[in-house]
Enzyme design. Structure first.
Site, mmCIF file in Angstrom:
data_model
loop_
_atom_site.group_PDB
_atom_site.id
_atom_site.type_symbol
_atom_site.label_atom_id
_atom_site.label_comp_id
_atom_site.label_asym_id
_atom_site.label_seq_id
_atom_site.Cartn_x
_atom_site.Cartn_y
_atom_site.Cartn_z
ATOM 1 N N SER A 123 0.851 -1.188 0.000
ATOM 2 C CA SER A 123 0.000 0.000 0.000
ATOM 3 C C SER A 123 0.884 1.235 0.000
ATOM 4 C CB SER A 123 -0.891 0.021 1.247
ATOM 5 O OG SER A 123 -1.511 1.282 1.417
ATOM 6 N N TYR A 137 -1.547 -0.138 10.746
ATOM 7 C CA TYR A 137 -1.715 -0.681 9.391
ATOM 8 C C TYR A 137 -0.560 -0.269 8.488
ATOM 9 C CZ TYR A 137 -3.438 -1.135 4.624
ATOM 10 O OH TYR A 137 -3.547 -1.425 3.289
ATOM 11 N N LYS A 141 2.636 -2.334 6.199
ATOM 12 C CA LYS A 141 2.963 -2.186 4.784
ATOM 13 C C LYS A 141 4.395 -1.699 4.580
ATOM 14 C CE LYS A 141 -1.015 -3.659 3.569
ATOM 15 N NZ LYS A 141 -1.143 -5.012 2.964
#
Length: 228
Positions: A123, A137, A141
């Site tokens: 991402s 999160y 990534k």
């Protein structure tokens, strides 16, 4: 799922894992087989090492593994100063998004022939945090991007390429182009529109092809200029 279709259209046999919706998984197998290739769905939680091991064993009984696409992931938010955040959920996110990917790669590499391909879907959040509460999160990534660079070094002698694709705003069920925050997020996109899942599928197919044999350790942003 567009990534699966694109690889199947290029002639690759397809094996994929799923956690829920067995009926949908079997429907996908039938759709993939229409391309004239073999397909297999394996129920496995990639956050659990024993299930990854079983999935790899089942895959090897079905076909060789020449291309590995790491696509499983969770999106769980929580501000660092919020004491109501479900920490166990954040740990599960790390297990699936990072440790599960690393274990999958370690499990597959011994059986992957020279010239194999490893492609991870990350991402653009790996290098930017556009709003609060996504630190856990985005950290997962960023870890995948770092792993990619290191694995490219580790596996270079076997001529196995390792790359990561970092999508931006892609029109999916999780982040639809008509969502409540879409117009605000589009302000950062140079092209002024959402991407299509086919854009990611095309990149996966390219990195898996012979045309990309000298590309490894690369982070490829597909974000319409969002990170420009």
């Amino acid at each position: 799922m567009t990534r699966i279709y694109r690889l199947a259209a290029e002639g690759a046999n397809v094996i994929f894992t799923y956690v829920n919706s067995a009926d949908k998984a079997e429907d996908l197998v039938k759709e993939v087989e229409r391309f004239g290739v073999k397909a297999l769905a394996i129920k496995a939680d990639t956050g659990k090492s024993e299930e990854v091991n079983a999935a790899v064993a089942a895959a090897l009984n079905f076909s060789s593994i020449d291309i590995l696409v790491n696509n499983a992931g969770l999106f769980i938010t929580g501000s660092i100063d919020d004491n109501t955040t479900n920490v166990d959920a954040l740990k599960e996110q790390w297990n699936v998004n990072v440790l599960g990917v690393a274990h999958m790669v370690r499990s597959v590499v011994p059986f992957m022939s020279d010239g194999g391909r490893i492609i991870t879907i990350g991402s653009t959040g790996a290098s930017r945090s556009p709003y609060p509460g996504i630190g856990d999160y985005t950290a997962t990534k960023a870890a995948l991007a770092a792993y990619t660079r290191s694995w490219a070094r580790d596996l270079g002698p076997k001529n196995i390429t390792v790359n990561i694709i970092q999508p931006g705003l892609i029109n999916t069920d999780m982040n639809p182009s008509n969502g409540p925050f879409s117009m605000q997020m589009l302000k950062e996109v140079a092209l002024g529109r959402y991407g299509d899942p086919k854009d990611i599928g095309a990149a996966v197919a390219f990195l898996a092809s012979n045309d990309a044999q000298y590309i490894t350790g690369v982070t490829l942003n597909i974000d319409g200029g969002q990170s420009a």
